[in-house]
Design a protein around this motif. Structure first.
Motif, short mmCIF file in Angstrom:
data_model
loop_
_atom_site.label_atom_id
_atom_site.label_comp_id
_atom_site.label_asym_id
_atom_site.label_seq_id
_atom_site.Cartn_x
_atom_site.Cartn_y
_atom_site.Cartn_z
N LYS A 146 -29.76 -21.40 7.29
CA LYS A 146 -29.05 -22.11 6.28
C LYS A 146 -27.85 -23.05 7.19
O LYS A 146 -27.45 -24.01 6.97
CB LYS A 146 -28.29 -21.28 5.25
CG LYS A 146 -27.67 -21.93 4.17
CD LYS A 146 -27.49 -20.80 3.25
CE LYS A 146 -26.71 -21.47 1.90
NZ LYS A 146 -26.80 -20.62 0.55
N ASN A 165 -32.55 -19.23 2.22
CA ASN A 165 -32.22 -17.89 2.15
C ASN A 165 -31.86 -17.14 3.55
O ASN A 165 -30.64 -16.35 3.39
CB ASN A 165 -33.29 -16.93 1.41
CG ASN A 165 -33.49 -17.21 0.09
OD1 ASN A 165 -32.49 -17.45 -0.63
ND2 ASN A 165 -34.60 -17.28 -0.32
N ASP A 166 -32.32 -17.54 4.50
CA ASP A 166 -32.08 -16.89 5.74
C ASP A 166 -30.76 -17.74 6.28
O ASP A 166 -30.34 -18.84 6.35
CB ASP A 166 -33.25 -17.67 6.68
CG ASP A 166 -32.94 -16.74 8.17
OD1 ASP A 166 -32.28 -17.61 9.02
OD2 ASP A 166 -33.46 -15.85 8.59
N SER A 167 -29.86 -16.73 6.80
CA SER A 167 -28.69 -17.31 6.70
C SER A 167 -28.43 -17.96 8.30
O SER A 167 -27.80 -18.95 8.25
CB SER A 167 -27.43 -16.20 7.02
OG SER A 167 -27.96 -14.99 8.02
N ASN A 220 -31.00 -23.23 -1.54
CA ASN A 220 -31.98 -22.50 -1.78
C ASN A 220 -32.70 -22.09 -0.28
O ASN A 220 -33.88 -21.20 -0.41
CB ASN A 220 -33.24 -23.21 -2.37
CG ASN A 220 -32.96 -23.65 -3.78
OD1 ASN A 220 -32.03 -22.82 -4.47
ND2 ASN A 220 -33.15 -24.70 -4.33
#
Length: 208
Positions: A104, A99-101, A97
């Motif tokens: 993540k 969202n920021d690559s 969950n």
């Protein structure tokens, strides 16, 4: 902290997964794997065999098959291989969950390596990390440097807190150790990311 009951359960799970890959007897069929005690990346280089791309999912069976093909199972044994596969899958799951690559990727590598190093040692973690980097040939040099740095941070954290992290893993209910450990390490990773203590790519450079 060693837990015999959980270790036996892990080994039983290993054989169940290997049966899906190798047939009903569960025997590992030789595919030119790494000799015992060698690192996967070194084996691939010396034997001129390429390490396949690692899975990009939360399926521990896929991870087990990749670890076997990359030579990790032969080098460290089936029980270690099963634990690493489960930790690898949960390390993907714990950042689903996010969202920021940048966040993540950084958090996943930190959690992944910290958990493996804590449970099975720095040598195993480095071998898995090397195999992963060797298998992701599509990445740019800068992406690889970012991942290697976060792997380093994770391994160091896992070893520095090995006693507490091992206790959490082995004292959990059977089958819940990897889940609980990666969840808690995910919280650590998030705090480190917010504090700028994990590596990201920014402006064409690796920072952090």
């Amino acid at each position: 902290m060693y837990n015999r009951e959980k270790s036996d359960a892990d080994l039983a799970k290993t054989w169940a997964l290997l049966k899906k890959i190798n047939g009903e007897d569960g025997n590992v069929k030789s595919s030119g794997g790494a000799p015992a005690g060698s690192c996967s990346a070194c084996w691939a280089k010396k034997s001129k065999k390429s390490v396949p791309p690692p899975p990009d999912n939360e399926n521990d069976n896929d991870w087990l098959q990749w670890l076997r093909t990359a030579g990790v199972c032969v080098a460290y044994g089936l029980a270690v291989c099963a634990r690493v596969a489960e930790i690898s899958a949960y390390s993907m799951w714990v950042v689903t969950n996010v969202n920021d690559s940048n966040a993540k990727n950084a958090m996943r590598h930190f959690v992944w390596m910290a958990a493996i190093a804590a449970v099975d040692g720095a040598k195993v973690a480095r071998s898995v990390a090397d195999a992963h980097e060797a298998g992701t040939g599509r990445k740019t040099w800068i992406d690889s440097q970012r991942d290697r740095r976060n792997n380093y941070y994770g391994i160091n954290y896992g070893i520095a807190h090995q006693g507490d992290l091992q206790w959490e893993y082995w004292s959990a209910p059977i089958g819940a150790g990897a889940r609980d450990l990666t969840q808690d390490l995910g919280k650590v990773a998030f705090r480190k990311y917010r504090a700028g203590q994990l590596a990201i790519v920014k402006g064409g450079k690796v920072v952090g």
